[in-house]
Write a protein that holds these residues in place. Structure first.
Motif, PDB file in Angstrom:
ATOM      1  N   PRO A  93       0.827  -1.067   0.086  1.00  0.00           N
ATOM      2  CA  PRO A  93       0.007  -0.183   0.042  1.00  0.00           C
ATOM      3  C   PRO A  93       0.775   1.402   0.078  1.00  0.00           C
ATOM      4  CG  PRO A  93      -1.027  -1.490   1.679  1.00  0.00           C
ATOM      5  CD  PRO A  93       0.552  -2.054   0.984  1.00  0.00           C
ATOM      6  N   VAL A 140      -4.011  -1.704   7.490  1.00  0.00           N
ATOM      7  CA  VAL A 140      -3.818  -1.826   6.152  1.00  0.00           C
ATOM      8  C   VAL A 140      -4.335  -3.282   5.707  1.00  0.00           C
ATOM      9  CG1 VAL A 140      -1.774  -2.833   4.741  1.00  0.00           C
ATOM     10  CG2 VAL A 140      -1.716  -0.527   5.800  1.00  0.00           C
ATOM     11  N   HIS A 190      -6.264   1.190   4.576  1.00  0.00           N
ATOM     12  CA  HIS A 190      -5.351   1.597   3.240  1.00  0.00           C
ATOM     13  C   HIS A 190      -5.358   0.346   2.616  1.00  0.00           C
ATOM     14  CE1 HIS A 190      -3.914   5.577   4.703  1.00  0.00           C
ATOM     15  NE2 HIS A 190      -4.058   4.869   5.900  1.00  0.00           N
TER      16      HIS A 190
END
Length: 357
Positions: free
Chosen positions: A135, A284, A311
């Motif tokens: 990411p 994430v 994310h």
């Protein structure tokens, strides 16, 4: 020239752990001593899906041979698109593991041969660390620390990430991974290979509440995962439908949707538990299953209620790719967590615990 003094620093990444051959070139504009983020200059990817479909899964020997055929043309394509000569590469990174031994050796061999020919050092990278950090190449990169949900074909893990190389395992699957649950259910429903994306597509036409399926290990504060029981429950439901003569196309879609809902519910619930236990407000999601639309929708909705930022990698970087390997190598170099080598050993680790790097 000492590679550590290179500014900008360019890292080539080679991914060959399973059934995708990926090559990418990234750049640290200020070198290892700079604070600028890593830039993706170019990448190329070949998937072996069409080749393996006839067998219903990955055939390791065929995978290895196909990597050999693809790696040099993909390298040429990447360098052409980046507008750089091979001599401009400062470090050659490759997937050291985990993965299929023969497939990993193709990438390691290519990296060592290229490094030796150019007089540049090589660096072996952990495949899951590549996914974990992917990411950082997105339009909305995260900041440390965060909770990471790693969901790929063979791995389902929750980790606390305090920095590059600073990973604490919070929970993992004790049997089948989420990706395996998708793939095995898809095989039961005759959806072919790869099963996960096909099952998700069919699920869009079904009712996620049509069948009552188990959500394993949701009681208490256990952050581990288990999907083997869900797989068995799906098989039993399918057998009942077949025996009753009611396995229609709509029933197949409903079963796919109900299975997907159960998997996603578990992934979301465990992620929220990990966030609560850590007190962190950033998450994430990485790995192939991270591209699942329902997972993103459900996790985004639940995290928004709790003030948590989520994310993801760009969709085209969710699958295995060279960009994530080059990125992980560059970030480890920038953080002082790795030292590339001029030894050129063919050293791969088909089984490699992320916590051991």
């Amino acid at each position: 020239m000492n590679w550590a003094d290179a500014a900008p620093l360019r890292v080539l990444g080679i991914e060959s752990s399973c059934d995708e051959t990926g090559i990418a070139l990234v750049e640290l504009p200020g070198g290892v001593r700079g604070a600028q983020p890593v830039r993706l200059l170019a990448h190329a990817l070949h998937s072996q899906i069409d080749m393996h479909q006839a067998y219903g899964g990955v055939v390791p020997e065929l995978a290895s041979r196909d990597h050999i055929r693809r790696v040099v043309p993909l390298l040429r394509q990447t360098m052409t698109e980046a507008g750089h000569a091979l001599a401009s590469i400062d470090v050659v990174a490759y997937t050291r593991g985990p993965g299929l031994a023969g497939a990993l050796l193709v990438g390691a061999g290519m990296a060592c041969a290229l490094g030796m020919a150019l007089g540049k050092p090589v660096l072996g990278v952990h495949h899951l660390e590549g996914h974990l950090l992917s990411p950082f190449l997105s339009a909305d990169p995260p900041q440390f620390p965060f909770i990471a949900l790693l969901v790929s074909g063979g791995h389902t893990q929750l980790m606390r990430v305090d920095g590059v190389g600073a990973y604490t395992l919070l929970g993992e699957t004790i049997d089948d991974a989420a990706g395996e649950a998708f793939d095995k259910t898809a095989k039961m429903l005759d959806l072919g290979y790869p099963g996960g994306p096909a099952l998700s597509k069919l699920a869009e036409q079904g009712d996620p509440t049509a069948f009552k399926l188990p959500r394993p290990l949701l009681r208490g504060d256990n952050i581990d995962f288990s999907f083997a029981g869900l797989k068995t429950a799906v098989w039993m439901q399918q057998q009942r439908l077949v025996a009753a003569g009611t396995m229609t196309e709509q029933a197949r879609a409903d079963l796919a949707a109900s299975t997907q809902a159960a998997i996603v519910d578990v992934l979301v619930a465990k992620s929220l538990l990990a966030l609560k236990a850590s007190g962190l407000k950033r998450m994430v999601v990485a790995g192939g299953v991270g591209a699942n639309r329902r997972l993103r929708q459900q996790l985004d909705a639940q995290c928004a209620k709790r003030g948590v930022r989520v994310h993801y990698p760009e969709l085209h970087l969710c699958t295995d790719n060279g960009a994530m390997i080059a990125l992980a190598a560059a970030m480890r170099l920038q953080a002082g967590r790795a030292e590339p080598s001029l030894a050129y050993h063919f050293d791969v680790k088909p089984r490699w615990d992320l916590g051991a790097i």
